[in-house]
Enzyme design. Structure first.
Site, PDB file in Angstrom:
ATOM      1  N   LEU A 267       0.822  -1.209   0.000  1.00 54.91           N
ATOM      2  CA  LEU A 267       0.000   0.000   0.000  1.00 54.91           C
ATOM      3  C   LEU A 267       0.862   1.268   0.000  1.00 54.91           C
ATOM      4  O   LEU A 267       0.467   2.278  -0.567  1.00 54.91           O
ATOM      5  CB  LEU A 267      -0.965  -0.001   1.191  1.00 54.91           C
ATOM      6  CG  LEU A 267      -2.148  -0.965   1.054  1.00 54.91           C
ATOM      7  CD1 LEU A 267      -2.920  -1.058   2.363  1.00 54.91           C
ATOM      8  CD2 LEU A 267      -3.079  -0.567  -0.074  1.00 54.91           C
ATOM      9  N   ARG A 271       0.223   4.078  -2.654  1.00 55.35           N
ATOM     10  CA  ARG A 271      -0.193   5.436  -2.277  1.00 55.35           C
ATOM     11  C   ARG A 271       0.545   6.501  -3.084  1.00 55.35           C
ATOM     12  O   ARG A 271      -0.070   7.430  -3.605  1.00 55.35           O
ATOM     13  CB  ARG A 271       0.031   5.646  -0.773  1.00 55.35           C
ATOM     14  CG  ARG A 271      -1.057   4.998   0.046  1.00 55.35           C
ATOM     15  CD  ARG A 271      -0.724   4.831   1.500  1.00 55.35           C
ATOM     16  NE  ARG A 271      -1.810   4.085   2.131  1.00 55.35           N
ATOM     17  CZ  ARG A 271      -1.697   3.336   3.218  1.00 55.35           C
ATOM     18  NH1 ARG A 271      -0.524   3.222   3.821  1.00 55.35           N
ATOM     19  NH2 ARG A 271      -2.734   2.692   3.709  1.00 55.35           N
ATOM     20  N   TYR A 409      -9.630   4.441  -2.132  1.00 55.36           N
ATOM     21  CA  TYR A 409      -8.759   3.249  -2.182  1.00 55.36           C
ATOM     22  C   TYR A 409      -7.304   3.567  -1.861  1.00 55.36           C
ATOM     23  O   TYR A 409      -6.937   4.717  -1.723  1.00 55.36           O
ATOM     24  CB  TYR A 409      -8.933   2.437  -3.452  1.00 55.36           C
ATOM     25  CG  TYR A 409      -8.727   3.040  -4.814  1.00 55.36           C
ATOM     26  CD1 TYR A 409      -9.241   2.371  -5.924  1.00 55.36           C
ATOM     27  CD2 TYR A 409      -8.022   4.215  -5.048  1.00 55.36           C
ATOM     28  CE1 TYR A 409      -9.058   2.853  -7.212  1.00 55.36           C
ATOM     29  CE2 TYR A 409      -7.840   4.707  -6.320  1.00 55.36           C
ATOM     30  CZ  TYR A 409      -8.355   4.025  -7.397  1.00 55.36           C
ATOM     31  OH  TYR A 409      -8.168   4.503  -8.664  1.00 55.36           O
ATOM     32  N   GLU A 410      -6.512   2.500  -1.659  1.00 54.75           N
ATOM     33  CA  GLU A 410      -5.144   2.588  -1.112  1.00 54.75           C
ATOM     34  C   GLU A 410      -5.170   3.147   0.322  1.00 54.75           C
ATOM     35  O   GLU A 410      -4.250   3.842   0.748  1.00 54.75           O
ATOM     36  CB  GLU A 410      -4.224   3.447  -1.998  1.00 54.75           C
ATOM     37  CG  GLU A 410      -4.188   3.053  -3.454  1.00 54.75           C
ATOM     38  CD  GLU A 410      -3.548   1.699  -3.707  1.00 54.75           C
ATOM     39  OE1 GLU A 410      -3.012   1.099  -2.760  1.00 54.75           O
ATOM     40  OE2 GLU A 410      -3.589   1.227  -4.850  1.00 54.75           O
ATOM     41  N   GLY A 411      -6.229   2.825   1.049  1.00 57.77           N
ATOM     42  CA  GLY A 411      -6.413   3.374   2.390  1.00 57.77           C
ATOM     43  C   GLY A 411      -7.141   4.700   2.287  1.00 57.77           C
ATOM     44  O   GLY A 411      -6.721   5.587   1.552  1.00 57.77           O
TER      45      GLY A 411
END
Length: 602
Positions: A267, A271, A409-411
């Site tokens: 991730l 990011r 998304y991606e946290g």
């Protein structure tokens, strides 16, 4: 450029150490090879993606797969993959550059590309055994196979380690059976390989597996229907169900219980690459908006002549410039850190893992800042188009819809805000970033008598540098006092952490723009950077407001009495200009340049 361990700042140290403009990488530093790659990617995007935007919007999943195969044939899927496994073996900056310029045609292709090259391929190149890499990575690098990443579950989103999918070892010890359900899986509809996370017995942490998927011989894997989404409409997104799916033991990725670590590090890469994937969208949206504003007449005047429109164009261009400055600064820091580790004897695998992990704070900052800027850019793009912007006939509404997923998304951005400050505090506790001494120095400064001397701000950015240094003091003042008050329980105060994160974000973004512009003014001449200087000053002015608001919110939430009064006085002192810039004049300088060029031109 900085190439030794002593010269290269560690992740998060930008807050407490001064960076020289000569030591940052900017897009003006692209090598000839990188410029050629950029042109090749733009040409591919203009030929294969943008003309077919209506088909992507009509959920033509087959087109997404077809264009992905073409990207593989041209080597774009293997830019970051070592040459030993069929890739181009290019550095991290080139990886970012490819992701940047290939992503602006449509969010559908951008998502497919990012999911495949990032979280679909990188876990194997970073954590795989030699046998796993030799077997799978060449197929992924060439586009013969596509990858997907199966982490999220109905009950496990941001809390990724709480997944319920299980992996049970067979009696003969030769395979695992995977059972469970995953959701929101990008590329699920056309992938041949899945990175799947499951729990073995009652392990504290999940484990990663490489799972092959053949629709003719599905091995207990079934797919849900394609999700119908707000944006990224031709990106294949499905649920994936595992029913006694047999996976050989040699397909475990890294060790047992290592899955959470794999997921988090994958991730980090995702990011910063997501930030890159939002950059050219901003450039294109700004260009399309100014084209329209130059042509659209109201009251017998092009609407680009109106101050209200100039304001929008200037802010859109500024945020694009700043996001680009910060993204490539961080990318080169990561590339340099990887090179240092390789020179010290690390394998490429270890070097890349640790290189990206070192700048996890910056990766989270960029993910939040650039994803929010692209949404704001698309929103203002719609507004400039007026009623036409709301119509599917113009590109703005699809850009707005596609941009919306970037904050999730991606946290989620909420998680990344908490992470950026949390990781910084952990680095401080490990002694990797000295926050304590600078924070104590700020405390002493608050107790002392402020200087009333008139500083010399005759040099370019002299006052801006002073303000940036003061904004760093604001973060140290707020975060230091909060940590002192709450200690280990600070992580429970999420609104306070969010406020601190917003300060941290603005510092990194504003400083990145300033360093880029200063570097270019020194080598190309100040007169060539008139608009870039205006954008840097405008962004910092806006950043000061955000920092002031966020810091005040944080201070009044935990301080009282004399401490409250002292900190609010300190905040006022640290966010004060000696010479306030004429913000409207700055915006006009930027907007006039963009208008004249009829495109984003920086």
């Amino acid at each position: 450029m900085a190439t030794t361990d002593n010269e290269l700042l560690r992740g998060g140290q930008f807050l407490v150490k001064e960076t020289n403009c000569e030591d940052v990488f900017t897009p003006e530093d692209f090598t000839e090879e990188q410029k050629m790659m950029k042109e090749a990617v733009i040409e591919f995007n203009d030929r294969e993606i943008i003309p077919h935007k209506p088909r992507f919007e009509a959920k033509d999943y087959a087109l997404t797969e077809e264009v992905m195969r073409k990207a593989g044939e041209l080597g774009f899927l293997g830019v970051a993959v070592p040459e030993a496994y069929g890739g181009l073996g290019m550095g991290f900056v080139s990886t970012m550059l490819t992701c940047d310029y290939i992503s602006s045609g449509t969010g559908s292709f951008s998502t497919a590309f990012g999911a495949h090259t990032g979280i679909g391929t990188m876990p194997i190149t970073l954590y795989g055994t030699e046998e796993q890499k030799a077997k799978y990575v060449p197929k992924l690098a060439s586009g013969e196979w596509f990858g997907s990443y199966c982490l999220t579950e109905p009950g496990a989103g941001s809390d990724a380690n709480s997944g319920k999918t299980t992996a049970t070892l067979s009696e003969d010890g030769k395979s695992y059976k995977i059972n469970g359900a995953k959701m929101w899986i990008s590329n699920a509809g056309f992938c041949s390989l899945m990175i799947v996370f499951a729990r073995i017995e009652d392990d504290k942490n999940i484990t990663g597996f490489i799972v092959e998927f053949d629709k003719e011989n599905p091995n207990g894997i079934t797919l849900g229907e394609e999700e119908h989404k707000l944006g990224i409409r031709a990106s294949s997104t499905r649920q994936v169900f595992f029913n006694d799916t047999v996976v050989p033991v040699e397909n475990m990725l890294a060790g047992r219980g290592e899955g959470f670590k794999i997921a988090m590090n994958a991730l980090n890469i995702g990011r910063i690459k997501l930030a890159a994937a939002c950059l050219d969208s901003q450039r294109r949206i700004t260009s399309i908006a100014v084209n329209y504003a130059n042509e659209r007449k109201q009251f017998k005047t092009a609407i680009s002549e109106f101050g209200a429109i100039k304001l929008k164009i200037a802010e859109m261009a500024t945020n694009a410039y700043v996001g680009e400055s910060a993204s490539y600064r961080a990318a080169k820091d990561i590339e340099d850190r990887i090179a240092l580790r390789e020179a010290a004897g690390n394998t490429h695998q270890e070097a890349e893992l640790k290189g990206v992990e070192e700048y996890a704070i910056e990766c989270s900052i960029l993910k939040v800042a650039v994803s929010e800027d692209v949404q704001a850019c698309a929103d203002e793009g719609i507004q400039i188009f007026g009623g036409m912007g709301f119509s599917e006939e113009t590109p703005m509404e699809s850009s707005w819809r596609d941009a919306r997923i970037s904050r999730i998304y991606e946290g989620t951005n909420e998680i990344n805000r908490l992470l950026s400050v949390g990781m910084l505090v952990k680095k401080a506790m490990k002694g990797h970033v000295d926050l304590l001494n600078p924070a104590m120095a700020v405390q002493e400064e608050l107790m002392g008598i402020p200087s009333f001397d008139t500083p010399d701000f005759s040099e370019l950015f002299a006052e801006e540098k002073q303000i940036l240094a003061n904004l760093k003091k604001v973060f140290l003042m707020v975060a230091g006092a909060a940590l002192q008050k709450y200690g280990q329980e600070l992580e429970e105060h999420q609104q306070l952490l969010t406020a601190a994160s917003d300060i941290l974000i603005e510092i990194y973004m504003a400083e990145s723009a300033l360093l880029r512009t200063e570097k270019n003014a020194k080598r190309f001449g100040k007169e060539t950077q008139k608009e870039q200087i205006a954008m840097t000053q405008l962004y910092l002015y806006n950043a000061v407001d955000i920092v002031s608001k966020s810091a005040k919110e944080g201070i009044v939430s935990f301080a009282e009495g004399d401490e409250l009064r002292m900190m609010l006085m300190g905040l006022k002192r640290f966010t004060k200009y000696t010479n306030y810039p004429n913000v409207i004049a700055l915006r006009n300088i930027i907007a006039e340049k963009v208008k004249a060029e009829n495109k984003y031109c920086f």
